[in-house]
Design an enzyme around this catalytic site. Structure first.
Site, short mmCIF file in Angstrom:
data_model
loop_
_atom_site.label_atom_id
_atom_site.label_comp_id
_atom_site.label_asym_id
_atom_site.label_seq_id
_atom_site.Cartn_x
_atom_site.Cartn_y
_atom_site.Cartn_z
N LYS A 125 41.17 34.98 -22.16
CA LYS A 125 41.81 35.55 -20.97
C LYS A 125 43.13 36.22 -21.37
O LYS A 125 43.75 35.81 -22.35
CB LYS A 125 42.13 34.44 -19.96
CG LYS A 125 40.92 33.91 -19.21
CD LYS A 125 41.34 32.92 -18.15
CE LYS A 125 40.13 32.37 -17.40
NZ LYS A 125 39.40 33.38 -16.64
N ASP A 129 33.85 33.39 -21.10
CA ASP A 129 34.74 33.03 -19.99
C ASP A 129 33.94 32.68 -18.73
O ASP A 129 34.50 32.14 -17.77
CB ASP A 129 35.72 34.17 -19.72
CG ASP A 129 36.93 33.72 -18.89
OD1 ASP A 129 37.08 32.51 -18.70
OD2 ASP A 129 37.69 34.60 -18.45
N ARG A 147 29.66 28.09 -14.88
CA ARG A 147 28.22 27.98 -14.59
C ARG A 147 27.48 27.30 -15.73
O ARG A 147 26.44 26.67 -15.50
CB ARG A 147 27.67 29.39 -14.28
CG ARG A 147 27.83 30.37 -15.40
CD ARG A 147 27.72 31.82 -14.93
NE ARG A 147 28.97 32.32 -14.35
CZ ARG A 147 29.13 33.56 -13.89
NH1 ARG A 147 28.13 34.43 -13.93
NH2 ARG A 147 30.28 33.95 -13.39
N ASP A 160 40.96 26.44 -18.80
CA ASP A 160 40.06 27.56 -19.09
C ASP A 160 40.84 28.70 -19.72
O ASP A 160 41.43 29.53 -19.04
CB ASP A 160 39.39 28.03 -17.80
CG ASP A 160 38.43 29.19 -18.04
OD1 ASP A 160 38.12 29.47 -19.23
OD2 ASP A 160 37.98 29.80 -17.05
N GLU A 200 32.17 30.23 -18.14
CA GLU A 200 31.79 28.90 -18.65
C GLU A 200 31.48 27.91 -17.55
O GLU A 200 30.78 26.93 -17.77
CB GLU A 200 32.91 28.36 -19.55
CG GLU A 200 34.04 27.63 -18.81
CD GLU A 200 34.81 28.50 -17.84
OE1 GLU A 200 34.81 29.73 -18.01
OE2 GLU A 200 35.41 27.95 -16.89
N1 BES Z 1 37.77 29.80 -13.86
C1 BES Z 1 37.42 31.17 -13.87
C2 BES Z 1 37.43 31.80 -12.47
C3 BES Z 1 38.78 32.05 -11.88
C4 BES Z 1 39.57 33.09 -12.35
C5 BES Z 1 39.22 31.31 -10.84
C6 BES Z 1 40.79 33.34 -11.77
C7 BES Z 1 40.44 31.56 -10.25
C8 BES Z 1 41.23 32.57 -10.73
C9 BES Z 1 36.03 31.35 -14.45
O1 BES Z 1 35.69 30.47 -15.44
C10 BES Z 1 36.00 32.72 -15.04
O2 BES Z 1 36.70 32.95 -15.96
N2 BES Z 1 35.20 33.58 -14.46
C11 BES Z 1 35.10 34.92 -14.91
C12 BES Z 1 33.65 35.31 -14.86
C13 BES Z 1 33.37 36.64 -15.50
C14 BES Z 1 33.59 36.55 -16.99
C15 BES Z 1 31.96 37.02 -15.20
C16 BES Z 1 35.93 35.78 -13.95
O3 BES Z 1 35.91 35.53 -12.76
O4 BES Z 1 36.62 36.67 -14.44
ZN ZN Z 2 36.61 28.68 -15.45
MN MN Z 3 36.33 31.17 -17.34
#
Ligand code: BES
Ligand code: ZN
Ligand code: MN
Length: 495
Positions: free
Chosen positions: A277, A347, A351, A270, A349
């Site tokens: 990111k 990001d 869901r 990711d 993604e």
């Molecule tokens: N895979 C990430 C969530 C994540 C981030 C898990 C860091 C463990 C450590 C997920 O896909 C993500 O990027 N989520 C975003 C959502 C936001 C854009 C609403 C997040 O948590 O920042």
């Molecule tokens: Zn993710």
């Molecule tokens: Mn993500």
């Protein structure tokens, strides 16, 4: 590593190392006391001298014992004998495993099965011992040019104190869980250039070859297109690796019995997509497939244990990369359920791939559906790295997972899914937005998924904080395999 049953009395036992418990207040466990008599009060002398106090997780290795076939003794502190809780017991056996692994011992006999742990039986003790020792042996050296130094321990025998204690079942269950955890850790620790959606699909196919009760089906992007999985496919469009929708079915009950369905997020890397990111720590986003790894581990354990249940594992797998054809903020896609989604942040993604898999799950007429996903950083902010976030549309399912979590020492904490939070997902241009703003991010992610799970009992486990560790101890934990296998064992017992 082999785990065996030991029922030889201590006075005729031969072993490289005997592991026995002592308590605080200079109290000896039954086997420590027997050993004390066999050695002219050696254990008592060491305690009197202050070499070990017997607090939880204290250890003392005695390297030499005269006049016996027991070559070494490992004393392990269990604290107050009348108030030994499950967590402290696990802490102590973790410490015992660590100390033993620092020696050159290859076989040992463990008497910690005999301890009384609040609310647990000796089957549970045995299982925890197997899980702890197996976990302590895990090393990820698949990508090192030379294999890591092997730990010498290859055989651990667990003392059966009473014939009525089911230590053997504890060993069997513990071994299946430990192997499931090991599998989950291994595929999770593999980097993104090895562990791709195609690799995960191959793992599922291999597992099905190894177990008669398992069968695997892999859907390709063209198949997903036909099913209308526009949301899942939109994520994969940003990557050169083709997406896979993996289904692994375990058949252990009547054909008619409705299955327990697990859906695991299998995002093999990711990067965030166009909503890229930040660079620091991005390597850890190889772990964004830990949910799928836990599905594989859990199904393997179920098959090993021949559980009398039907279980389906569904793994939507993709990368999330910033390609020229990737999702752009503001893009609107149509999910398999027909709901249109405005992608305000590429990001978010997880869901997007899960929602189509959750719709697909209906085809199996599930009894319950449990998804597991490294879904939100917000869940880590809320619960840290101790508890997995649990959200559910069903109080009974939530309670069942809670209780399994207590037994398995694989903690969960329930977060609310009140309707009011759904407001945050409103979109001016589509049926629903894929992000819900700054506040309650773990919950709004759960709310997003809940829109696709209205037709069945469903629970969501956000394992973002619990599936792996960062820093010096960076590595996958294998969670929540212990929780899920315990849930299955409880369901099997109730059936
Ligand atoms: N895979 C990430 C969530 C994540 C981030 C898990 C860091 C463990 C450590 C997920 O896909 C993500 O990027 N989520 C975003 C959502 C936001 C854009 C609403 C997040 O948590 O920042
Ligand atoms: Zn993710
Ligand atoms: Mn993500």
């Amino acid at each position: 590593m082999d785990y065996l049953l030991a029922n030889t009395p201590l006075d005729s036992l031969a072993t490289e190392c005997l592991i026995v418990a002592i308590h605080n207040n200079k109290q000896l466990s039954a086997s420590a006391s027997t050993l004390d008599s066999l050695t002219d009060g050696l254990i008592t002398k060491l305690i009197e001298r202050g070499d070990i106090k017997g607090e939880v997780a204290d250890t003392l290795l005695i390297n030499y014992l005269p006049k016996t076939n027991i070559q070494r003794v490992l004393l392990v502190g269990l604290g107050d004998a009348d108030q030994l809780n499950a967590k402290d017991f696990r802490k102590a056996i973790d410490a015992a495993a660590k100390t033993l692994n620092s020696t050159s011992v290859s076989n040992a006999v463990c008497c910690l099965t005999e301890s009384s742990v609040t609310n647990q039986d000796r089957l549970w003790n045995a299982r925890q011992i197997v899980e702890a020792f197996s976990a302590s042996l895990y090393q990820f050296d698949a990508c090192k040019s030379k294999p890591a130094d092997k730990i010498t321990l290859t055989q651990l025998s667990l003392c059966q104190i009473d014939t009525s204690d089911d230590v053997q079942t504890g060993i069997t269950q513990g071994t299946a869980i430990a192997q499931g955890v090991k599998l989950a850790k291994h595929v999770s620790d593999l980097p993104g250039n090895f562990c791709t959606p195609t690799y995960l699909a191959e793992q599922a196919v291999d597992m099905a070859k190894q177990h008669k009760s398992l069968s695997a089906t892999i859907l390709e992007e063209a198949d997903m297109q036909k099913l209308g999985m526009g949301s899942l496919l939109s994520v994969s469009r940003g990557s050169r690796q083709p997406a896979k929708l993996i289904t692994l079915e375990y058949n252990g009950a009547d054909k008619e019995a409705k299955p327990i369905v697990f859906v695991g997020k299998g995002l093999t890397f990711d990067a965030g997509g166009i909503s890229l990111k930040p660079g620091a720590g991005m390597d850890e986003m190889k772990y964004d497939m830990c949910g799928s790894a836990a599905v594989l581990g859990t199904l393997q354990a179920a098959a090993e244990l021949n559980l009398p249940l039907n279980i389906v594992g569904i793994i939507p797998s993709s990368e999330n990369m910033p390609d020229g054809d990737a999702n752009k903020p503001g893009d609107i896609v149509t999910s398999m359920a027909g709901l249109t989604i405005e992608i305000l942040n590429t990001d978010a993604e997880g869901r997007l791939i899960l929602c189509d898999a959750l719709t697909y799950a209906k085809k199996f007429t599930p009894d319950v559906v449990i998804d597991l996903a490294t879904l939100t950083g917000a869940c880590m902010v809320a619960l840290g790295q101790i508890n997995t976030g649990l959200m559910s549309n069903d109080d009974n399912l939530s309670a069942a997972l809670n209780s399994a979590s207590d037994t398995a020492l694989d903690k969960v904490w329930r977060l609310p899914l009140d309707d009011e939070y759904q407001e945050q997902l409103k979109s001016n241009f589509a049926d629903i937005a894929n992000i819900g703003g700054r506040f309650g991010g773990a919950i709004t992610a759960g709310c997003f998924l809940s829109r696709f799970t209205e037709d069945y009992q469903w629970a969501h486990l956000d394992i973002a904080g619990t599936a792996w560790k960062s820093g010096d101890a960076k590595g996958a934990t294998g969670r929540p395999v212990p929780l899920l296998v315990q849930y299955l064992l409880n369901r099997a017992n109730a059936a």
